[in-house]
Motif scaffolding. Structure first.
Motif, mmCIF file in Angstrom:
data_model
loop_
_atom_site.group_PDB
_atom_site.id
_atom_site.type_symbol
_atom_site.label_atom_id
_atom_site.label_comp_id
_atom_site.label_asym_id
_atom_site.label_seq_id
_atom_site.Cartn_x
_atom_site.Cartn_y
_atom_site.Cartn_z
ATOM 1 N N GLU A 11 30.251 18.748 74.221
ATOM 2 C CA GLU A 11 30.877 18.634 75.542
ATOM 3 C C GLU A 11 30.057 17.700 76.418
ATOM 4 O O GLU A 11 28.928 17.365 76.092
ATOM 5 N N GLN A 69 24.867 29.335 67.059
ATOM 6 C CA GLN A 69 25.642 30.490 66.570
ATOM 7 C C GLN A 69 25.215 30.911 65.167
ATOM 8 O O GLN A 69 24.810 30.096 64.342
ATOM 9 N N ASP A 205 40.569 34.290 69.545
ATOM 10 C CA ASP A 205 41.216 34.720 70.800
ATOM 11 C C ASP A 205 42.365 35.676 70.505
ATOM 12 O O ASP A 205 42.576 36.659 71.206
ATOM 13 N N TYR A 233 44.838 16.157 75.493
ATOM 14 C CA TYR A 233 44.837 15.963 74.049
ATOM 15 C C TYR A 233 45.392 14.568 73.788
ATOM 16 O O TYR A 233 46.136 14.037 74.602
HETATM 17 N N1 GDX Z 1 29.890 27.841 69.785
HETATM 18 C C1 GDX Z 1 30.996 27.131 69.538
HETATM 19 N N2 GDX Z 1 31.324 26.883 68.238
HETATM 20 N N3 GDX Z 1 31.762 26.696 70.550
HETATM 21 C C2 GDX Z 1 32.866 25.983 70.257
HETATM 22 C C3 GDX Z 1 33.250 25.679 68.942
HETATM 23 C C4 GDX Z 1 32.413 26.143 67.873
HETATM 24 O O1 GDX Z 1 32.652 25.907 66.695
HETATM 25 N N4 GDX Z 1 34.402 24.953 68.983
HETATM 26 C C5 GDX Z 1 34.712 24.826 70.274
HETATM 27 N N5 GDX Z 1 33.788 25.427 71.048
HETATM 28 C C6 GDX Z 1 33.749 25.520 72.494
HETATM 29 C C7 GDX Z 1 33.986 24.211 73.212
HETATM 30 O O2 GDX Z 1 32.826 23.443 73.334
HETATM 31 C C8 GDX Z 1 34.501 24.698 74.548
HETATM 32 O O3 GDX Z 1 33.484 25.103 75.398
HETATM 33 C C9 GDX Z 1 35.321 25.921 74.146
HETATM 34 O O4 GDX Z 1 34.815 26.365 72.898
HETATM 35 C C10 GDX Z 1 36.795 25.603 74.006
HETATM 36 O O5 GDX Z 1 36.964 24.508 73.127
HETATM 37 P P1 GDX Z 1 37.958 23.295 73.462
HETATM 38 O O6 GDX Z 1 37.858 22.325 72.351
HETATM 39 O O7 GDX Z 1 37.738 22.836 74.865
HETATM 40 O O8 GDX Z 1 39.298 24.082 73.318
HETATM 41 P P2 GDX Z 1 40.659 23.909 74.102
HETATM 42 O O9 GDX Z 1 41.507 22.944 73.387
HETATM 43 O O10 GDX Z 1 40.454 23.715 75.562
HETATM 44 O O11 GDX Z 1 41.238 25.365 73.857
HETATM 45 C C11 GDX Z 1 40.725 26.427 74.616
HETATM 46 O O12 GDX Z 1 41.758 27.006 75.316
HETATM 47 C C12 GDX Z 1 42.751 27.568 74.478
HETATM 48 C C13 GDX Z 1 43.831 28.116 75.369
HETATM 49 O O13 GDX Z 1 43.481 28.612 76.465
HETATM 50 O O14 GDX Z 1 45.013 28.034 74.998
HETATM 51 C C14 GDX Z 1 40.012 27.421 73.685
HETATM 52 O O15 GDX Z 1 39.301 28.393 74.457
HETATM 53 C C15 GDX Z 1 40.992 28.094 72.800
HETATM 54 O O16 GDX Z 1 40.343 29.121 72.062
HETATM 55 C C16 GDX Z 1 42.114 28.656 73.626
HETATM 56 O O17 GDX Z 1 43.078 29.142 72.762
#
Ligand code: GDX
Length: 396
Positions: A11, A69, A205, A233
Motif C-alpha cells: 500500500e 502474518q 470476510d 479497479y
Molecule cells: N496481511 C495481509 N495479507 N493484508 C492483505 C493481504 C494479505 O495477503 N491482501 C490484502 N491485504 C490488505 C490490503 O493491503 C488492504 O489493507 C486490505 O487488506 C484490503 O485489500 P484491498 O486490496 O484494498 O482490497 P479491496 O479490493 O479494497 O477489498 C476490500 O474491501 C472488500 C469489500 O469491502 O467489498 C477487502 O477488505 C475485501 O476483503 C472486502 O471484501
C-alpha cells in the motif's frame, strides 16, 4: 482496552502511517497492530518509519506493533485471511507477553483496511460506541459507487438469500466489509472455529460474517457517510481472485445450518450519498468487455453443458462477440445454483468460467441499470436480492 489492526500487503506508505497515527491518537485505543503479508518493500518502509518515530523526540504515545502474518491455514492461498487471523491470535494472547505491557486481556479488536484515504477518528468512535451499547459485533457500512461491490451483490448477497433466506444473513448490508469491531468473546468463538482459521484468502470476510450469524452474536451496522476512498479497479480481471475465493467460501458453507430464531441486528440509517460517489465509475467497462472472449479452452466449453440453455448458449456466443444481455437476474441465479454444485476453486477452467459468467452479469447490470442513474442501479441490486430472498422464503 481496544486494539486496532490494519492488515496490509502493498500500500501507499504515507496513507498507512497516517491511519496508524489517527488510531494511536484515539482515546479508546490502547495499541495498534500492523500485520503485513510478507517482508516486502512496503513492510520494510513501514517498519523503518515506526522505528524512526519511536526513536524520535515525539514517539508514538501508545504501542505500535508490526508483524508478518503467520501461515495459519494449510490448503488455501495465504492472503488477507491469514493476516486477519494472525491479528486475532495476537489480540487473544497479547496480555500474556510481558513485553507488551498489557495489564489485562484486550477487550475489543478493530479491523480497517490500511489503504483507506477517508479514514478518520469517527470510524473508531462509531465502533466503540456500538460496543459500549452492548453489541458483540459492529460492522461499518458506507455508500459505494454503483459499479463497485459487485462481488458483494452478485455473489455473497445472492448466495446468502438463496441458501439462508430465513436468517439474518441476507439483511447484512456489506457482508464482505473489512471494517469492523469484535468483542473478545467473538474473537474467542471465531478462533475456535477451524473453518475460520483455515480461510486464509479473500473468503475470510464471508467466514466472519457467516459464523457471527450462526453463533447468534448481536450486530450493529454503523453508517459511515463519507465512504471508503480507495483506488479504482482497472478491468474486472483485478477482482478474479476475490470473486473465486468469495464464491468458494459461500459454497463451502452451503450445507451449514443457521438458526432462524431472530437475533439482534440493527442498521444505522443511511444519509444522502455524496456526488463524488454517485458519479464514480468503479471499473473500466471497455476493458472488461474484452474479457468475455479471452482464455477460452475446449474444456470450459464442455463444462457449459452442465448449465441451463440460456447461460450456455449466451456464453458460447459471448466467446465470439461481447454479448451479455442474456445474463439477467434469472439466468445468473440459475447458473449460480449449478456453480454451487460443481465449482472447483482449484481448477483454472472453473475459475475462468465463473469469472466470465460474473463479468457478463456485471456488464448486464451496468448496461441495464447503471445507465439509468445511481439510485436506479442501487434499487435494482436491492430488488434482485429481495425478490430472491422472498421467493426462497416461500419455497422453504
Ligand atoms: N496481511 C495481509 N495479507 N493484508 C492483505 C493481504 C494479505 O495477503 N491482501 C490484502 N491485504 C490488505 C490490503 O493491503 C488492504 O489493507 C486490505 O487488506 C484490503 O485489500 P484491498 O486490496 O484494498 O482490497 P479491496 O479490493 O479494497 O477489498 C476490500 O474491501 C472488500 C469489500 O469491502 O467489498 C477487502 O477488505 C475485501 O476483503 C472486502 O471484501
Amino acid at each position: 482496552m481496544a486494539l486496532v489492526c490494519f492488515p496490509f500487503k502493498k500500500e501507499r506508505v504515507p496513507t498507512v502511517l497516517r491511519n496508524v497515527d489517527i488510531a494511536v491518537r484515539h482515546n479508546c485505543v490502547d495499541a495498534v497492530l500492523l500485520v503485513g503479508a510478507t517482508k516486502n518493500e512496503c513492510y520494510r518502509k513501514i517498519y523503518a518509519a515506526i522505528e524512526a518515530k519511536n526513536n524520535s523526540d515525539q514517539p508514538y504515545a501508545k504501542p505500535v506493533h508490526i508483524l508478518v502474518q503467520t501461515r495459519l491455514a494449510t490448503v488455501l492461498r495465504p492472503g488477507k485471511g491469514d493476516g486477519m487471523n494472525t491479528a486475532m491470535q495476537f489480540f487473544l494472547n497479547a496480555h500474556e507477553q510481558p513485553a507488551n505491557h498489557f495489564t489485562e486481556p484486550l477487550k475489543r479488536l478493530h479491523f480497517y483496511d490500511a489503504d483507506i484515504e477517508s479514514f478518520d477518528h469517527n470510524w473508531i468512535t462509531k465502533a466503540e460506541d456500538g460496543a459500549a451499547l452492548g453489541y458483540d459485533v459492529v460492522r461499518h457500512y458506507f455508500p459505494r459507487s454503483s459499479t463497485d461491490a459487485q462481488v458483494t451483490w452478485q455473489v455473497t448477497k445472492v448466495g446468502f438469500a438463496l441458501l439462508w433466506p430465513r436468517t439474518t444473513l441476507p439483511w447484512v448490508q456489506q457482508p464482505l466489509g473489512g471494517e469492523l469491531c469484535f468483542t473478545r468473546r467473538v474473537v474467542e468463538a471465531l478462533m475456535a472455529e477451524p473453518r475460520v482459521m483455515q480461510q486464509s484468502d479473500w473468503g475470510i470476510d464471508t467466514m466472519y460474517t457467516f459464523f457471527c450469524a450462526q453463533k447468534g452474536f448481536s450486530l450493529l451496522e454503523s453508517y459511515v457517510p463519507q465512504g471508503k476512498m480507495h483506488a479504482l479497479y482497472g478491468g474486472l480481471r483485478d477482482l478474479k481472485n476475490m470473486l473465486c475465493e468469495c464464491f468458494a467460501a459461500v459454497q463451502s458453507l452451503r450445507h451449514e445450518p443457521v438458526s432462524e430464531e431472530p437475533t439482534v441486528h440493527r442498521i444505522d440509517p443511511a444519509t444522502p450519498v455524496p456526488s463524488c460517489i454517485t458519479e464514480k465509475i468503479g471499473y473500466d467497462i471497455e476493458k472488461s468487455m474484452r474479457l468475455l472472449r479471452e482464455k477460452w479452452t475446449a474444456r470450459q466449453k464442455g463444462l457449459l453443458e452442465l448449465f441451463p440453455e440460456k447461460a450456455k448458449c449466451g456464453l458460447l456466443r459471448a466467446s465470439e462477440w461481447p454479448e451479455f444481455m442474456f445474463m439477467d437476474e434469472q439466468c445468473w441465479v440459475s447458473a449460480y445454483k449449478v456453480l454451487l454444485d460443481h465449482f472447483n476453486v482449484f481448477d483454472e477452467d472453473w475459475r475462468e468460467l465463473i469469472f466470465k459468467m460474473w463479468v457478463a452479469r456485471v456488464l448486464n447490470y451496468t448496461m441495464r441499470h447503471v445507465t439509468r442513474g445511481y439510485h436506479c442501479a442501487l434499487q435494482a441490486n436491492t430488488e434482485m436480492v429481495t425478490r430472491l430472498h422472498m421467493r426462497r422464503t416461500m419455497e422453504l
